[in-house]
Design a protein around this motif. Structure first.
Motif, short mmCIF file in Angstrom:
data_model
loop_
_atom_site.label_atom_id
_atom_site.label_comp_id
_atom_site.label_asym_id
_atom_site.label_seq_id
_atom_site.Cartn_x
_atom_site.Cartn_y
_atom_site.Cartn_z
N ALA A 93 -9.58 2.15 -1.07
CA ALA A 93 -9.10 2.72 -2.34
C ALA A 93 -7.59 2.60 -2.46
O ALA A 93 -7.06 2.23 -3.52
CB ALA A 93 -9.54 4.18 -2.45
N LEU A 94 -6.88 2.90 -1.39
CA LEU A 94 -5.42 2.79 -1.41
C LEU A 94 -4.97 1.35 -1.59
O LEU A 94 -3.95 1.07 -2.25
CB LEU A 94 -4.84 3.35 -0.11
N SER A 95 -5.71 0.40 -1.01
CA SER A 95 -5.32 -1.00 -1.07
C SER A 95 -5.42 -1.57 -2.49
O SER A 95 -4.89 -2.64 -2.76
CB SER A 95 -6.19 -1.84 -0.13
N ARG A 96 -6.09 -0.85 -3.37
CA ARG A 96 -6.26 -1.30 -4.76
C ARG A 96 -5.31 -0.61 -5.74
O ARG A 96 -5.33 -0.88 -6.93
CB ARG A 96 -7.71 -1.09 -5.21
N VAL A 97 -4.47 0.28 -5.22
CA VAL A 97 -3.51 0.99 -6.07
C VAL A 97 -2.23 0.17 -6.17
O VAL A 97 -1.65 -0.22 -5.15
CB VAL A 97 -3.18 2.38 -5.48
N PHE B 104 9.18 1.14 7.96
CA PHE B 104 8.52 -0.05 7.44
C PHE B 104 9.56 -0.97 6.77
O PHE B 104 10.44 -0.50 6.05
CB PHE B 104 7.44 0.31 6.41
N VAL B 105 9.43 -2.27 7.00
CA VAL B 105 10.34 -3.22 6.37
C VAL B 105 10.12 -3.25 4.87
O VAL B 105 9.05 -2.90 4.37
CB VAL B 105 10.15 -4.65 6.95
N MET C 290 0.84 -1.19 0.00
CA MET C 290 0.00 0.00 0.00
C MET C 290 0.88 1.25 0.00
O MET C 290 1.92 1.29 0.64
CB MET C 290 -0.91 -0.01 1.24
N LEU C 291 0.44 2.27 -0.73
CA LEU C 291 1.19 3.51 -0.80
C LEU C 291 0.77 4.44 0.33
O LEU C 291 -0.34 4.36 0.86
CB LEU C 291 0.96 4.17 -2.16
N ASP C 292 1.66 5.35 0.68
CA ASP C 292 1.44 6.31 1.76
C ASP C 292 0.63 7.49 1.21
O ASP C 292 1.04 8.14 0.25
CB ASP C 292 2.80 6.78 2.28
N ILE C 293 -0.52 7.78 1.82
CA ILE C 293 -1.36 8.88 1.34
C ILE C 293 -0.64 10.22 1.46
O ILE C 293 -0.85 11.12 0.63
CB ILE C 293 -2.72 8.91 2.08
N LYS C 294 0.22 10.35 2.46
CA LYS C 294 0.99 11.58 2.59
C LYS C 294 1.90 11.77 1.37
O LYS C 294 2.00 12.87 0.82
CB LYS C 294 1.82 11.56 3.87
N TRP C 295 2.55 10.68 0.95
CA TRP C 295 3.41 10.75 -0.24
C TRP C 295 2.57 11.12 -1.46
O TRP C 295 2.99 11.92 -2.31
CB TRP C 295 4.11 9.42 -0.46
N ILE C 296 1.36 10.56 -1.55
CA ILE C 296 0.48 10.85 -2.70
C ILE C 296 0.08 12.32 -2.71
O ILE C 296 0.08 12.96 -3.77
CB ILE C 296 -0.76 9.94 -2.66
N ARG C 297 -0.23 12.88 -1.51
CA ARG C 297 -0.58 14.30 -1.45
C ARG C 297 0.56 15.17 -1.92
O ARG C 297 0.35 16.18 -2.59
CB ARG C 297 -0.95 14.69 0.00
N GLU C 298 1.76 14.78 -1.57
CA GLU C 298 2.94 15.59 -1.91
C GLU C 298 3.47 15.32 -3.31
O GLU C 298 4.20 16.15 -3.87
CB GLU C 298 4.04 15.33 -0.88
N ASN C 299 3.09 14.17 -3.90
CA ASN C 299 3.63 13.78 -5.22
C ASN C 299 2.53 13.25 -6.15
O ASN C 299 2.66 12.16 -6.70
CB ASN C 299 4.71 12.71 -5.05
N GLY D 185 9.60 -3.21 -2.07
CA GLY D 185 9.78 -2.02 -1.25
C GLY D 185 9.02 -2.17 0.06
O GLY D 185 8.95 -3.26 0.63
N ASP D 186 8.41 -1.06 0.54
CA ASP D 186 7.65 -1.14 1.79
C ASP D 186 6.16 -1.34 1.55
O ASP D 186 5.35 -1.16 2.46
CB ASP D 186 7.90 0.11 2.64
N PHE D 187 5.81 -1.71 0.34
CA PHE D 187 4.40 -1.86 -0.07
C PHE D 187 3.66 -2.86 0.82
O PHE D 187 2.57 -2.58 1.32
CB PHE D 187 4.36 -2.32 -1.53
#
Length: 427
Positions: free
Chosen positions: A101-105, A378-379, A1-10, A357-359
């Motif tokens: 929604a994030l879990s499907r990205v 995150f590992v 799963m991707l970080d929503i904070k990263w998505i907001r910034e990128n 990665g840390d997904f």
């Protein structure tokens, strides 16, 4: 799963990465949903803060015998108490919606992954060995197995339906020998810890490695709500779910030889002959849990471990770097090992090694303590087949076929075969 904070910034970076995978942009919808959730959370926090301060003001008003103000404040507190549950429920719903929604990205491809649409755009990383040359005609594995009398699809269909196989006698032993050889190699020489893990898991485990919720139709579910594992990646990776590890103890390397179960929902009509694409098959899985700095190096190491299996079996293969459009959902970069099958006159995948990665670490909430003592991270996780036993059996059968229809047992498997050096037709 991707970080929503990263998505907001990128947001542009996310949409560019999705475009490389052939997917539609998602940043706008995700950020809008997150803004709604954050607005409700802030409003709820403001209400809670106001309720607490108003409660204190009630005491002060009563101390000053200002009963009118006290009653007004009591009414405000009561109103806030009535309003808060609805806000809390809305916040829970929006959080669940955003999490889903994030879990499907899909994961973000690594920068050096070739951009492409499908398997035709994959890139050859290296080729090992040469195609065998014979005087006799090559045959496909099911022709060889049925001619020997040790591979039975009709009885398998009677027992279980399509996409199952019954192996007997010397072929059954050869399959077992392959699995044991792989397990011994990875534990004794490659530093993996052998694990015997469950074949059925809960929702959380499937979610942690990315099978749920997006790929439920590809799985088998039991009557009590558990799932049959599609790969031991699920159990081996989830061994660290919810844990905080010491960075000094990483990497952790696990291997397991288990059956795998897949519905093959999206492969109707593909590979219906033989045992190339089965609902149940044996696989020797490799999993690594690493820190952020070493995961890419570990990917090269893991791939080399899988390649060593094929090298020692004397099989010709090529290692492919998958393009962005052909990579799996959770992968940042993937190497596929494709073994040469003379009977089909083509290469077929026999192992897939991915760095995530840390997904998955984020989905599992698995972290490690940083060496500098400043917080946790995150590992990073990796997984690969070391290798698929059934497909390896197919490769051995087709590549070690003799003119008389018998199969020569590769030297490296002889210690596991109880003196059998050649698999010959049943009497």
């Amino acid at each position: 799963m991707l970080d929503i904070k990263w998505i907001r910034e990128n947001p542009e970076a996310l949409d560019a990465a999705l475009a490389k995978r052939g997917a539609e942009p998602l940043s706008a919808s995700l950020i809008t949903l997150d803004q709604k959730r954050r607005a409700v959370a802030q409003a709820m926090q403001d209400m809670q803060s106001r309720r607490n301060s108003a409660s204190k003001e009630i005491g002060a008003a009563m101390a000053q015998k200002d009963m009118e103000l006290a009653e007004k404040l009591k009414a405000e507190v009561a109103s806030l108490k009535d309003t808060l549950p609805a806000a809390e429920e809305e916040e829970r719903q929006l959080t669940a919606e955003l999490t889903d929604a994030l879990s499907r990205v899909p994961n973000i491809p690594h920068d050096d992954v070739p951009v492409g649409k499908d398997e035709n755009d994959n890139v050859v990383a290296r080729v090992v060995g040469e195609k065998p040359t014979w005087n006799h005609k090559p045959f496909e594995h099911y022709e060889i197995g049925e001619n020997l009398g040790y591979m039975d699809f009709e009885r398998a269909a009677k027992l279980s339906g399509a996409r199952f196989t019954v192996l007997t006698s010397q072929l059954a032993r050869l399959e077992r020998a392959l699995g044991q050889f792989m397990l011994d190699l990875h534990t004794s020489e490659h530093g993996y810890t052998e694990v015997s893990s469950p074949l059925m898991v809960r929702d959380d485990a499937m979610y942690g490695t990315g099978q749920l919720p997006k790929f439920a139709e590809d799985l088998f579910k039991t009557t009590d709500g558990r799932w049959l594992i599609p790969t031991a990646e699920v159990t081996l990776t989830n061994l660290v779910s919810g844990e905080i590890l010491d960075q000094e103890k990483l990497p952790l390397r696990f291997t397991a030889l288990t059956p795998s179960f897949r519905s093959e929902a999206g492969s109707a009509g593909r590979d219906t002959r033989g045992m190339l694409r089965q609902h149940q098959f044996w696989k020797c899985e490799l999993v690594s849990i690493t820190d952020a700095e070493s995961s890419m190096e570990e990917h090269e190491r893991m791939t080399a471990c899988a390649e060593e299996v094929l090298k020692r079996l004397g099989l010709h293969f090529r290692t492919m770097t998958l393009c962005t459009g052909d990579m799996g959902f959770g992968a940042r970069k993937t190497y596929d090992l494709e073994v040469w099958l003379p009977g089909q006159n083509t290469y077929r995948e026999i192992s897939s090694c991915s760095v995530c990665g840390d997904f998955q670490g984020r989905r599992m909430n698995a972290r490690y303590r940083n060496k500098d003592g400043k917080g946790t991270t995150f590992v990073h996780t990796l997984n690969g087949s070391g290798t698929a036993v059934g497909r390896c059996l197919i490769a051995v059968m087709e590549n070690y076929l003799n003119e008389d229809g018998s199969i020569t047992v590769p030297d490296v498997l002889l210690p596991y075969m109880g003196g059998i050096k050649r698999i010959e037709k049943a009497a």
